[in-house]
Each structure stands twice: as C-alpha cells, then as structure tokens.
Design an enzyme around this catalytic site. Sequence first.
Site, PDB file in Angstrom:
ATOM      1  N   CYS A 118      49.502 -49.019 -20.292  1.00 54.94           N
ATOM      2  CA  CYS A 118      49.014 -49.929 -21.331  1.00 54.94           C
ATOM      3  C   CYS A 118      47.916 -51.041 -20.774  1.00 54.94           C
ATOM      4  O   CYS A 118      48.405 -51.457 -19.648  1.00 54.94           O
ATOM      5  CB  CYS A 118      50.266 -50.776 -21.742  1.00 54.94           C
ATOM      6  SG  CYS A 118      49.680 -52.437 -22.608  1.00 54.94           S
TER       7      CYS A 118
ATOM      8  N   CYS B  77      48.521 -54.780 -21.023  1.00 51.89           N
ATOM      9  CA  CYS B  77      49.572 -55.260 -20.174  1.00 51.89           C
ATOM     10  C   CYS B  77      49.034 -55.904 -18.738  1.00 51.89           C
ATOM     11  O   CYS B  77      49.936 -56.511 -18.239  1.00 51.89           O
ATOM     12  CB  CYS B  77      50.793 -54.152 -20.057  1.00 51.89           C
ATOM     13  SG  CYS B  77      51.282 -53.742 -21.579  1.00 51.89           S
TER      14      CYS B  77
END
Length: 303
Positions: free
Chosen positions: A45, A48
């Site tokens: 991700c 993230c």
Amino acid sequence: MLELGGQTPPATDLIKDVSEADFMVEVIETSQTVPVIVDFWAPWCGPCKTLIPAIEAAVTKAKGAVKLAKVNVDENQMIASQLRVQSVPMVYAFWQGQPIDGFQGAQPPSEIEAFIERVIVASGGDSSGGLDEAVAAAEEMLEEGAAADAAQTFAAILEEDPQNAPAYAGLVRSHVALDDLDQAEAILNGAPAEISNAPELEAAHAQIELAKQAANAGPVGELQAAVTANPDDHQARFDLAQALHAAGQTQEAVDELLELFRRDREWNDDAARQQLFTLFDALKPNDPIVLNGRRKLSSMIFA
C-alpha cells in the site's frame, strides 16, 4: 532544564506492531485506560508508507496520552474482516474496548494531529503531555509574585514545545514582572512566526506597553487635582489614567479613559480609545473590567 513530569515514554511503549495473538491485550485491554489508535496497513500500500510515519510522529508528540497499534492486514485477515476493513490505510481509535472514531485513506499531518486531539479529548486525556498543567503551575507562580520561578518554568516548557504560545507569553510577562522590559521585548520579538499573532502574545505586548508607560507615570494625587480643577484638561485626564493603572487601579483608569472619550473622542488622534484597547488586551478576555468597559465604549460609539 526543569523536570516537567511529562516525559515521553519510550517509542516501544507507545507504538507496537500488533497481531491477532495480542490484539485483545494491546488494543482492547490497553484501551480501558488509554486510547489506542489502530492503523491497518499493508506492505503493498503506497499511501500507507506516508501515513504511518505521520501517525507515529503525532502519537509520539502526545507524550503517552495515546498509543498506536499497527496491524498488517495481509498477516491478520481475521481482525481486518471483523472490523470490516475493506481497503487500506484504515485507522480506528479505540477507547475502553470500543471504536470511537476513525478515517480511511492518507491524511495530511494537520488532520492526523486533529484526529488524535479529538480522541484524547474524548477519553478525558491531556494531549499536551502535561505541558498544560506546567503552564498553569507557572501562571500560579507568576500571580503569587514568584516571577523568577515562573520564568524558569515557562522556559523549560518552551524547550519541550517551542511554539507553545501561552508559555511564550508567560515568559514575556515574567520578565515584565521582574522589571526587565528590554529582555521581555527581546523575547517577544523572537517569537516563532507561527505564533506571533496568538492572542496570548498580543496580551503580552500590551503589558509591555503599559509597563513602559508606568515608568513615566506622574503622581496620582497631583493629576487628580489637575483634572478636578479643569475637567476639560484632556492631557491631565489621560495621564491620570496611566498613573492609576500603574498604581494597580485598573477599573479607575478605564473609567477616566471612558470619560475622556465621552468628552472628546477624537482628542489626540483617538488616544482614549486606543489606550482602552491596550488595557483590554492586557487583561483576560472574560475579565469583568474588559466586558463592562467594552460594553460602555460600544454604547458611546454607536449612541
């Protein structure tokens, strides 16, 4: 440096990688006494990777008022499923075993700090890490006349948080109380740009101006006699107001300035109103002298 009692716990105590095996302990049980932010993330991700360091910085800044649990959804799919995490990053805040707030997707640092502030306030905590209590203690010292001790405490707070406007203003006012106006002015002029327009610093500036005036204030008795002899001697009344304030008679000073404004509001380029504003700025906004004085001034202006 003074010990303020708000030292940041080690990062290992505030920030942990949590799995299904210890989720109950590290999140549900821990949140009974301190709110826990749970960040659901994944190695693949992209957002993230920017969110995690921002949350870690904000949690560390809160000095133990909140904790962070990081959960890798690839390795802990059961927890993610139970909390209906459908995409990452996903952040939940737990307090006393229940989620109380959350957000999805990457957020700027200011939004993350605001989120953590809300969570801490909702749990009845202190997001300042004890600095608010230290400021209050220093203010009490200043009110009791221990200006040197107050200055030392305010300085210690600023070492922890250089942009703490109440502490910065408190340090300025401490030096005013110590009759060190040059140092007070130097401190005020050195305030970080981010807080230079804070109300607390505006009040400190007003106190410096009033302290300078007090150093040159004439005798109250002589000025009172001059005003009594000639009520239209505006300069004498203005000087009397300064002398009264210097003598600690703030209400009486305000009354004289209001009377001067009533007699000639334009005298000396609106000097009475400007001096009233300086007096009001130096006091707390909810001070009865300020509230009543502003109301009376407004009634004169809009009469």
